[in-house]
Scaffold this motif. Structure first.
Motif, PDB file in Angstrom:
ATOM      1  N   SER A   1      -8.035   2.546  -4.974  1.00  0.00           N
ATOM      2  CA  SER A   1      -7.420   1.688  -5.984  1.00  0.00           C
ATOM      3  C   SER A   1      -5.903   1.693  -5.886  1.00  0.00           C
ATOM      4  N   ARG A   2      -5.321   0.522  -5.989  1.00  0.00           N
ATOM      5  CA  ARG A   2      -3.865   0.370  -5.911  1.00  0.00           C
ATOM      6  C   ARG A   2      -3.169   1.188  -6.992  1.00  0.00           C
ATOM      7  N   LYS A   3      -3.764   1.271  -8.175  1.00  0.00           N
ATOM      8  CA  LYS A   3      -3.085   1.945  -9.283  1.00  0.00           C
ATOM      9  C   LYS A   3      -2.978   3.452  -9.092  1.00  0.00           C
ATOM     10  N   ASN A   4      -3.670   3.986  -8.085  1.00  0.00           N
ATOM     11  CA  ASN A   4      -3.569   5.419  -7.805  1.00  0.00           C
ATOM     12  C   ASN A   4      -2.401   5.765  -6.879  1.00  0.00           C
ATOM     13  N   PHE A   5      -1.624   4.747  -6.510  1.00  0.00           N
ATOM     14  CA  PHE A   5      -0.499   4.959  -5.595  1.00  0.00           C
ATOM     15  C   PHE A   5       0.783   4.448  -6.244  1.00  0.00           C
ATOM     16  N   SER A   6       1.881   5.123  -5.981  1.00  0.00           N
ATOM     17  CA  SER A   6       3.138   4.791  -6.660  1.00  0.00           C
ATOM     18  C   SER A   6       3.778   3.519  -6.131  1.00  0.00           C
ATOM     19  N   ASN A   7       3.444   3.137  -4.882  1.00  0.00           N
ATOM     20  CA  ASN A   7       4.010   1.910  -4.328  1.00  0.00           C
ATOM     21  C   ASN A   7       3.072   1.314  -3.283  1.00  0.00           C
ATOM     22  N   ILE A   8       3.384   0.097  -2.874  1.00  0.00           N
ATOM     23  CA  ILE A   8       2.513  -0.632  -1.944  1.00  0.00           C
ATOM     24  C   ILE A   8       2.491   0.024  -0.572  1.00  0.00           C
ATOM     25  N   GLU A   9       3.582   0.664  -0.190  1.00  0.00           N
ATOM     26  CA  GLU A   9       3.623   1.317   1.122  1.00  0.00           C
ATOM     27  C   GLU A   9       2.608   2.462   1.194  1.00  0.00           C
ATOM     28  N   GLU A  10       2.521   3.261   0.128  1.00  0.00           N
ATOM     29  CA  GLU A  10       1.554   4.353   0.092  1.00  0.00           C
ATOM     30  C   GLU A  10       0.123   3.817   0.091  1.00  0.00           C
ATOM     31  N   TYR A  11      -0.075   2.730  -0.631  1.00  0.00           N
ATOM     32  CA  TYR A  11      -1.411   2.105  -0.667  1.00  0.00           C
ATOM     33  C   TYR A  11      -1.801   1.588   0.715  1.00  0.00           C
ATOM     34  N   ASP A  12      -0.872   0.925   1.363  1.00  0.00           N
ATOM     35  CA  ASP A  12      -1.115   0.438   2.726  1.00  0.00           C
ATOM     36  C   ASP A  12      -1.507   1.590   3.654  1.00  0.00           C
ATOM     37  N   GLU A  13      -0.757   2.677   3.578  1.00  0.00           N
ATOM     38  CA  GLU A  13      -1.023   3.820   4.450  1.00  0.00           C
ATOM     39  C   GLU A  13      -2.407   4.403   4.202  1.00  0.00           C
ATOM     40  N   ALA A  14      -2.825   4.440   2.943  1.00  0.00           N
ATOM     41  CA  ALA A  14      -4.164   4.947   2.617  1.00  0.00           C
ATOM     42  C   ALA A  14      -5.242   4.063   3.229  1.00  0.00           C
TER      43      ALA A  14
ATOM     44  N   LEU B   1     -11.906  -5.216  12.904  1.00  0.00           N
ATOM     45  CA  LEU B   1     -11.645  -6.415  12.108  1.00  0.00           C
ATOM     46  C   LEU B   1     -11.797  -6.069  10.638  1.00  0.00           C
ATOM     47  N   VAL B   2     -10.789  -6.448   9.840  1.00  0.00           N
ATOM     48  CA  VAL B   2     -10.842  -6.255   8.393  1.00  0.00           C
ATOM     49  C   VAL B   2     -11.171  -7.597   7.747  1.00  0.00           C
ATOM     50  N   VAL B   3     -12.165  -7.583   6.868  1.00  0.00           N
ATOM     51  CA  VAL B   3     -12.601  -8.809   6.193  1.00  0.00           C
ATOM     52  C   VAL B   3     -12.360  -8.668   4.692  1.00  0.00           C
ATOM     53  N   MET B   4     -11.544  -9.551   4.156  1.00  0.00           N
ATOM     54  CA  MET B   4     -11.307  -9.588   2.715  1.00  0.00           C
ATOM     55  C   MET B   4     -12.337 -10.524   2.090  1.00  0.00           C
ATOM     56  N   ALA B   5     -13.309  -9.930   1.407  1.00  0.00           N
ATOM     57  CA  ALA B   5     -14.431 -10.697   0.859  1.00  0.00           C
ATOM     58  C   ALA B   5     -14.390 -10.636  -0.665  1.00  0.00           C
ATOM     59  N   GLY B   6     -13.403 -11.324  -1.247  1.00  0.00           N
ATOM     60  CA  GLY B   6     -13.219 -11.255  -2.686  1.00  0.00           C
ATOM     61  C   GLY B   6     -12.429 -10.033  -3.081  1.00  0.00           C
ATOM     62  N   PHE B   7     -11.351  -9.772  -2.355  1.00  0.00           N
ATOM     63  CA  PHE B   7     -10.490  -8.612  -2.603  1.00  0.00           C
ATOM     64  C   PHE B   7      -9.268  -9.071  -3.375  1.00  0.00           C
ATOM     65  N   LEU B   8      -9.054  -8.508  -4.568  1.00  0.00           N
ATOM     66  CA  LEU B   8      -8.035  -9.030  -5.469  1.00  0.00           C
ATOM     67  C   LEU B   8      -6.730  -8.261  -5.459  1.00  0.00           C
ATOM     68  N   SER B   9      -6.652  -7.176  -4.701  1.00  0.00           N
ATOM     69  CA  SER B   9      -5.393  -6.457  -4.580  1.00  0.00           C
ATOM     70  C   SER B   9      -4.532  -7.072  -3.467  1.00  0.00           C
ATOM     71  N   ILE B  10      -3.245  -6.844  -3.559  1.00  0.00           N
ATOM     72  CA  ILE B  10      -2.311  -7.370  -2.566  1.00  0.00           C
ATOM     73  C   ILE B  10      -2.116  -6.351  -1.448  1.00  0.00           C
ATOM     74  N   LEU B  11      -2.127  -6.837  -0.219  1.00  0.00           N
ATOM     75  CA  LEU B  11      -1.831  -5.990   0.925  1.00  0.00           C
ATOM     76  C   LEU B  11      -0.356  -6.131   1.271  1.00  0.00           C
ATOM     77  N   GLY B  12       0.252  -5.025   1.680  1.00  0.00           N
ATOM     78  CA  GLY B  12       1.677  -5.037   1.973  1.00  0.00           C
ATOM     79  C   GLY B  12       1.993  -5.307   3.429  1.00  0.00           C
ATOM     80  N   GLU B  13       3.287  -5.296   3.728  1.00  0.00           N
ATOM     81  CA  GLU B  13       3.765  -5.594   5.073  1.00  0.00           C
ATOM     82  C   GLU B  13       3.247  -4.589   6.105  1.00  0.00           C
ATOM     83  N   ARG B  14       3.197  -3.326   5.707  1.00  0.00           N
ATOM     84  CA  ARG B  14       2.766  -2.285   6.641  1.00  0.00           C
ATOM     85  C   ARG B  14       1.325  -2.513   7.098  1.00  0.00           C
ATOM     86  N   PHE B  15       0.459  -2.877   6.163  1.00  0.00           N
ATOM     87  CA  PHE B  15      -0.943  -3.102   6.522  1.00  0.00           C
ATOM     88  C   PHE B  15      -1.101  -4.363   7.365  1.00  0.00           C
TER      89      PHE B  15
END
Length: 207
Positions: free
Chosen positions: A59-72, A84-98
């Motif tokens: 969950s995005r809310k478990n990370f202090s910023n988008i970079e940490e979320y991307d790394e996870a 291949l990563v498939v976004m199938a109804g994914f409502l969180s935002i992915l950051g630049e790193r990912f």
């Protein structure tokens, strides 16, 4: 064998459509190795479990910023050797790193005909509400490669769905899923797995 990881946030109907196409042999040489949900209560995780697919909530809310979320997310997908990563109804935002780490290897399904009714804020039931408010006669769904800007990546497949006079956002959402999303998302995965997609600038050619 192509390993795919699927990002979900809700019921997982698109996930189920992919699972069905893999299990019936329509999508060949593809293995769903992990399902990642942005919410712990997403029914999509139960769908994954029923088919012996490893699911987890990141969950995005478990990370202090988008970079940490991307790394996870990157670390998780690397651990499963995801191709291949498939976004199938994914409502969180992915950051630049990912998006940089998986450039050209992330696809998304959007419930409208891009470039209409898309971008920041257009998710879930909202595109269908906006379609009805605008009096549009034809809507549909789009599968596209993911870039940092929301819904801006090269388009792989689109399918149109007619809007009925008595539609509500909910009935329209269901019909777009049944007639478009559940067909073109598995089809895009099949084409990717068979190396039939060539990106040339803003265009995706199917060979």
């Amino acid at each position: 064998m192509l390993n795919i990881g699927i990002l979900v946030s809700g019921g997982g109907s698109n996930l189920q459509a992919i699972i069905d196409k893999v299990e019936c042999g329509y999508i060949k040489n593809v293995r769903i190795v992990t399902v990642v949900s942005s919410r712990p209560d997403a029914y999509a995780l139960e769908r994954a479990k029923k088919h012996g697919i490893k699911g987890i909530c990141i969950s995005r809310k478990n990370f202090s910023n988008i970079e940490e979320y991307d790394e996870a997310l990157i670390s998780h997908f690397k651990g499963f050797e995801v191709d291949l990563v498939v976004m199938a109804g994914f409502l969180s935002i992915l950051g630049e790193r990912f998006t940089r780490a998986y450039k050209g290897r992330v696809i998304n399904i959007h419930p409208a005909l891009i470039p209409s009714f898309c971008g920041k804020g257009f998710y879930g039931i909202i595109p269908h509400q906006k379609v009805l408010e605008a009096g549009i006669k034809v809507t549909g769904a789009t599968v596209h490669f993911v870039e940092l800007e929301a819904d801006a990546g090269p388009i792989i497949l689109q399918k149109a769905v007619c809007v009925e006079d008595d539609d509500t956002p909910e009935t329209l959402q269901r019909r777009v899923m049944e007639q478009a999303e559940w067909e073109i998302l598995p089809e895009a995965i099949r084409l990717f797995a068979e190396n039939k997609l060539v990106v040339e600038g803003r265009k995706v050619k199917i060979i």
